[in-house]
Design a protein around this motif. Structure first.
Motif, PDB file in Angstrom:
ATOM      1  N   TYR A 169      37.977 -10.014 -15.561  1.00 27.30           N
ATOM      2  CA  TYR A 169      38.083  -9.998 -14.105  1.00 27.30           C
ATOM      3  C   TYR A 169      37.115 -10.991 -13.454  1.00 27.30           C
ATOM      4  CZ  TYR A 169      38.076  -8.260  -9.311  1.00 27.30           C
ATOM      5  OH  TYR A 169      38.160  -8.168  -7.948  1.00 27.30           O
ATOM      6  N   GLY A 170      35.855 -10.956 -13.871  1.00 27.84           N
ATOM      7  CA  GLY A 170      34.827 -11.757 -13.205  1.00 27.84           C
ATOM      8  C   GLY A 170      34.836 -13.231 -13.553  1.00 27.84           C
ATOM      9  N   CYS A 171      35.285 -13.565 -14.750  1.00 27.52           N
ATOM     10  CA  CYS A 171      35.282 -14.962 -15.194  1.00 27.52           C
ATOM     11  C   CYS A 171      36.667 -15.585 -15.176  1.00 27.52           C
ATOM     12  CB  CYS A 171      34.708 -15.073 -16.609  1.00 27.52           C
ATOM     13  SG  CYS A 171      33.056 -14.421 -16.773  1.00 27.52           S
ATOM     14  N   GLY A 172      37.683 -14.774 -14.949  1.00 23.13           N
ATOM     15  CA  GLY A 172      39.044 -15.296 -14.953  1.00 23.13           C
ATOM     16  C   GLY A 172      39.530 -15.641 -16.347  1.00 23.13           C
ATOM     17  N   LEU A 173      39.026 -14.928 -17.351  1.00 20.63           N
ATOM     18  CA  LEU A 173      39.431 -15.200 -18.723  1.00 20.63           C
ATOM     19  C   LEU A 173      40.758 -14.528 -19.038  1.00 20.63           C
ATOM     20  CD1 LEU A 173      36.089 -14.637 -20.688  1.00 20.63           C
ATOM     21  CD2 LEU A 173      37.047 -16.784 -19.876  1.00 20.63           C
ATOM     22  N   ARG A 174      41.512 -15.138 -19.905  1.00 25.04           N
ATOM     23  CA  ARG A 174      42.692 -14.488 -20.471  1.00 25.04           C
ATOM     24  C   ARG A 174      42.221 -13.639 -21.650  1.00 25.04           C
ATOM     25  NH1 ARG A 174      43.997 -19.697 -19.024  1.00 25.04           N
ATOM     26  NH2 ARG A 174      45.718 -19.839 -17.535  1.00 25.04           N
ATOM     27  N   LEU A 175      43.067 -12.717 -22.090  1.00 23.04           N
ATOM     28  CA  LEU A 175      42.654 -11.773 -23.128  1.00 23.04           C
ATOM     29  C   LEU A 175      42.189 -12.483 -24.395  1.00 23.04           C
ATOM     30  CD1 LEU A 175      42.315  -8.891 -24.120  1.00 23.04           C
ATOM     31  CD2 LEU A 175      44.707  -8.931 -24.818  1.00 23.04           C
ATOM     32  N   MET A 176      42.985 -13.418 -24.910  1.00 20.34           N
ATOM     33  CA  MET A 176      42.615 -14.094 -26.159  1.00 20.34           C
ATOM     34  C   MET A 176      41.385 -14.976 -25.963  1.00 20.34           C
ATOM     35  SD  MET A 176      44.383 -12.780 -28.440  1.00 20.34           S
ATOM     36  CE  MET A 176      43.776 -13.773 -29.776  1.00 20.34           C
ATOM     37  N   GLU A 177      41.191 -15.516 -24.770  1.00 24.14           N
ATOM     38  CA  GLU A 177      39.981 -16.300 -24.499  1.00 24.14           C
ATOM     39  C   GLU A 177      38.754 -15.400 -24.592  1.00 24.14           C
ATOM     40  OE1 GLU A 177      42.002 -19.534 -21.426  1.00 24.14           O
ATOM     41  OE2 GLU A 177      40.861 -17.848 -20.625  1.00 24.14           O
TER      42      GLU A 177
ATOM     43  N   ARG B 187      32.491 -16.990 -28.046  1.00 23.38           N
ATOM     44  CA  ARG B 187      31.350 -17.037 -28.960  1.00 23.38           C
ATOM     45  C   ARG B 187      30.065 -17.149 -28.155  1.00 23.38           C
ATOM     46  NH1 ARG B 187      33.347 -21.880 -32.662  1.00 23.38           N
ATOM     47  NH2 ARG B 187      33.574 -22.717 -30.591  1.00 23.38           N
ATOM     48  N   VAL B 188      28.975 -16.725 -28.754  1.00 23.99           N
ATOM     49  CA  VAL B 188      27.681 -16.734 -28.076  1.00 23.99           C
ATOM     50  C   VAL B 188      27.312 -18.151 -27.670  1.00 23.99           C
ATOM     51  CG1 VAL B 188      25.224 -16.240 -28.332  1.00 23.99           C
ATOM     52  CG2 VAL B 188      26.906 -14.663 -29.277  1.00 23.99           C
ATOM     53  N   LYS B 189      27.611 -19.124 -28.513  1.00 23.61           N
ATOM     54  CA  LYS B 189      27.227 -20.508 -28.196  1.00 23.61           C
ATOM     55  C   LYS B 189      27.999 -21.070 -26.996  1.00 23.61           C
ATOM     56  CE  LYS B 189      30.276 -23.244 -31.118  1.00 23.61           C
ATOM     57  NZ  LYS B 189      30.282 -24.320 -32.095  1.00 23.61           N
ATOM     58  N   ASP B 190      29.093 -20.391 -26.591  1.00 18.36           N
ATOM     59  CA  ASP B 190      29.874 -20.849 -25.448  1.00 18.36           C
ATOM     60  C   ASP B 190      29.379 -20.266 -24.122  1.00 18.36           C
ATOM     61  OD1 ASP B 190      31.508 -22.323 -27.128  1.00 18.36           O
ATOM     62  OD2 ASP B 190      32.923 -20.665 -27.408  1.00 18.36           O
ATOM     63  N   ILE B 191      28.362 -19.411 -24.181  1.00 16.00           N
ATOM     64  CA  ILE B 191      27.816 -18.793 -22.973  1.00 16.00           C
ATOM     65  C   ILE B 191      26.520 -19.514 -22.618  1.00 16.00           C
ATOM     66  CG2 ILE B 191      26.966 -16.676 -21.916  1.00 16.00           C
ATOM     67  CD1 ILE B 191      28.620 -15.149 -24.042  1.00 16.00           C
ATOM     68  N   ASP B 192      26.468 -20.086 -21.419  1.00 17.18           N
ATOM     69  CA  ASP B 192      25.276 -20.790 -20.934  1.00 17.18           C
ATOM     70  C   ASP B 192      24.666 -19.950 -19.816  1.00 17.18           C
ATOM     71  OD1 ASP B 192      23.322 -22.486 -19.997  1.00 17.18           O
ATOM     72  OD2 ASP B 192      24.650 -24.222 -19.757  1.00 17.18           O
ATOM     73  N   PHE B 193      23.618 -19.181 -20.175  1.00 18.08           N
ATOM     74  CA  PHE B 193      22.995 -18.299 -19.203  1.00 18.08           C
ATOM     75  C   PHE B 193      22.222 -19.073 -18.142  1.00 18.08           C
ATOM     76  CE2 PHE B 193      23.479 -15.401 -22.855  1.00 18.08           C
ATOM     77  CZ  PHE B 193      24.176 -14.379 -22.227  1.00 18.08           C
ATOM     78  N   GLU B 194      21.649 -20.220 -18.508  1.00 15.57           N
ATOM     79  CA  GLU B 194      20.857 -21.000 -17.552  1.00 15.57           C
ATOM     80  C   GLU B 194      21.714 -21.565 -16.429  1.00 15.57           C
ATOM     81  OE1 GLU B 194      18.406 -23.950 -19.380  1.00 15.57           O
ATOM     82  OE2 GLU B 194      17.494 -22.510 -20.768  1.00 15.57           O
ATOM     83  N   GLN B 195      22.895 -22.049 -16.760  1.00  9.62           N
ATOM     84  CA  GLN B 195      23.768 -22.635 -15.740  1.00  9.62           C
ATOM     85  C   GLN B 195      24.839 -21.651 -15.269  1.00  9.62           C
ATOM     86  OE1 GLN B 195      25.309 -26.445 -16.846  1.00  9.62           O
ATOM     87  NE2 GLN B 195      23.312 -27.265 -17.405  1.00  9.62           N
ATOM     88  N   SER B 196      24.773 -20.427 -15.768  1.00  6.21           N
ATOM     89  CA  SER B 196      25.722 -19.377 -15.408  1.00  6.21           C
ATOM     90  C   SER B 196      27.176 -19.836 -15.551  1.00  6.21           C
ATOM     91  CB  SER B 196      25.486 -18.891 -13.970  1.00  6.21           C
ATOM     92  OG  SER B 196      24.242 -18.269 -13.876  1.00  6.21           O
ATOM     93  N   GLN B 197      27.489 -20.299 -16.746  1.00 11.30           N
ATOM     94  CA  GLN B 197      28.863 -20.720 -17.005  1.00 11.30           C
ATOM     95  C   GLN B 197      29.263 -20.403 -18.431  1.00 11.30           C
ATOM     96  OE1 GLN B 197      28.815 -24.860 -15.962  1.00 11.30           O
ATOM     97  NE2 GLN B 197      28.144 -25.525 -17.971  1.00 11.30           N
ATOM     98  N   ILE B 198      30.561 -20.324 -18.635  1.00 13.72           N
ATOM     99  CA  ILE B 198      31.128 -20.062 -19.954  1.00 13.72           C
ATOM    100  C   ILE B 198      32.078 -21.195 -20.275  1.00 13.72           C
ATOM    101  CG2 ILE B 198      32.683 -18.554 -21.252  1.00 13.72           C
ATOM    102  CD1 ILE B 198      31.580 -16.201 -19.719  1.00 13.72           C
ATOM    103  N   THR B 199      31.989 -21.706 -21.486  1.00 15.33           N
ATOM    104  CA  THR B 199      32.930 -22.717 -21.962  1.00 15.33           C
ATOM    105  C   THR B 199      34.045 -21.999 -22.709  1.00 15.33           C
ATOM    106  OG1 THR B 199      31.130 -24.314 -22.210  1.00 15.33           O
ATOM    107  CG2 THR B 199      33.206 -24.803 -23.337  1.00 15.33           C
TER     108      THR B 199
ATOM    109  N   LEU C  92      35.599 -24.969 -18.236  1.00 15.37           N
ATOM    110  CA  LEU C  92      34.394 -24.243 -17.855  1.00 15.37           C
ATOM    111  C   LEU C  92      34.763 -23.227 -16.787  1.00 15.37           C
ATOM    112  CD1 LEU C  92      31.771 -27.109 -17.531  1.00 15.37           C
ATOM    113  CD2 LEU C  92      31.941 -25.424 -19.335  1.00 15.37           C
ATOM    114  N   THR C  93      34.102 -22.072 -16.836  1.00 13.60           N
ATOM    115  CA  THR C  93      34.289 -21.055 -15.808  1.00 13.60           C
ATOM    116  C   THR C  93      32.924 -20.461 -15.479  1.00 13.60           C
ATOM    117  OG1 THR C  93      35.527 -19.083 -15.166  1.00 13.60           O
ATOM    118  CG2 THR C  93      34.780 -19.200 -17.451  1.00 13.60           C
ATOM    119  N   ILE C  94      32.843 -19.810 -14.336  1.00 11.32           N
ATOM    120  CA  ILE C  94      31.557 -19.256 -13.907  1.00 11.32           C
ATOM    121  C   ILE C  94      31.247 -17.956 -14.645  1.00 11.32           C
ATOM    122  CG2 ILE C  94      31.677 -20.289 -11.609  1.00 11.32           C
ATOM    123  CD1 ILE C  94      32.534 -17.476 -10.602  1.00 11.32           C
ATOM    124  N   LEU C  95      29.972 -17.680 -14.764  1.00 12.69           N
ATOM    125  CA  LEU C  95      29.495 -16.414 -15.317  1.00 12.69           C
ATOM    126  C   LEU C  95      28.832 -15.660 -14.175  1.00 12.69           C
ATOM    127  CD1 LEU C  95      28.818 -14.483 -17.644  1.00 12.69           C
ATOM    128  CD2 LEU C  95      26.773 -15.849 -18.050  1.00 12.69           C
TER     129      LEU C  95
END
Length: 142
Positions: free
Chosen positions: A86-94, A99-111, A122-125
């Protein structure tokens, strides 16, 4: 049969047979393939058949209150995943392939890697998901 008969057939599908637009398009493309690639015959005129109308479907959208009720009724990992969807606009399989390496906590984004159409994006976290995600990562590492 020529272009006139094909037009009549496709118009019949739209008017009388009441088929969907995608069914009519599939029939049109199948006939083009038959004539061009199987029979090796080029049609003598362009085809201007009556086109079937595409349906006008409005999506069902939940209110903010309904979303909070749904998310509040969940717990644990399932709730975290639903909040990511809901919050990131991800699809189920996404979400499942995240993966942990795809989460950027500093820039608040997910690849999102190899999403729809095999494309990366890229999407927002959301800030509200930072702590639950960090807690889940720490739990899994233990």
């Amino acid at each position: 049969m020529g272009a006139t008969e094909i037009e009549a057939f496709l118009s019949h599908l739209a008017q009388d047979a009441n088929v969907s637009a995608s069914t009519q398009n599939q029939a049109f493309n199948a006939l083009l393939f038959l004539y061009r690639n199987v029979l090796h015959v080029e049609l003598d005129a362009p085809i201007h058949a009556l086109r079937a109308k595409r349906g006008q479907h409005l999506p069902t959208v939940l209110s903010k209150h309904e979303v909070s009720q749904v998310l509040g009724g969940m717990q644990g990992l399932h709730q975290l995943m639903a909040r990511l969807l809901y919050g990131c606009g991800l699809r189920l399989m996404e979400c499942l392939r995240l993966r942990v390496k795809d989460i950027d906590f500093e820039q608040s984004q997910i690849t999102v890697r190899e999403g729809k159409g095999e494309k990366d994006r890229l999407t927002i976290l959301p800030v509200s998901l930072v702590e639950p995600l960090k807690a889940q990562i720490a739990f899994v590492q233990q």
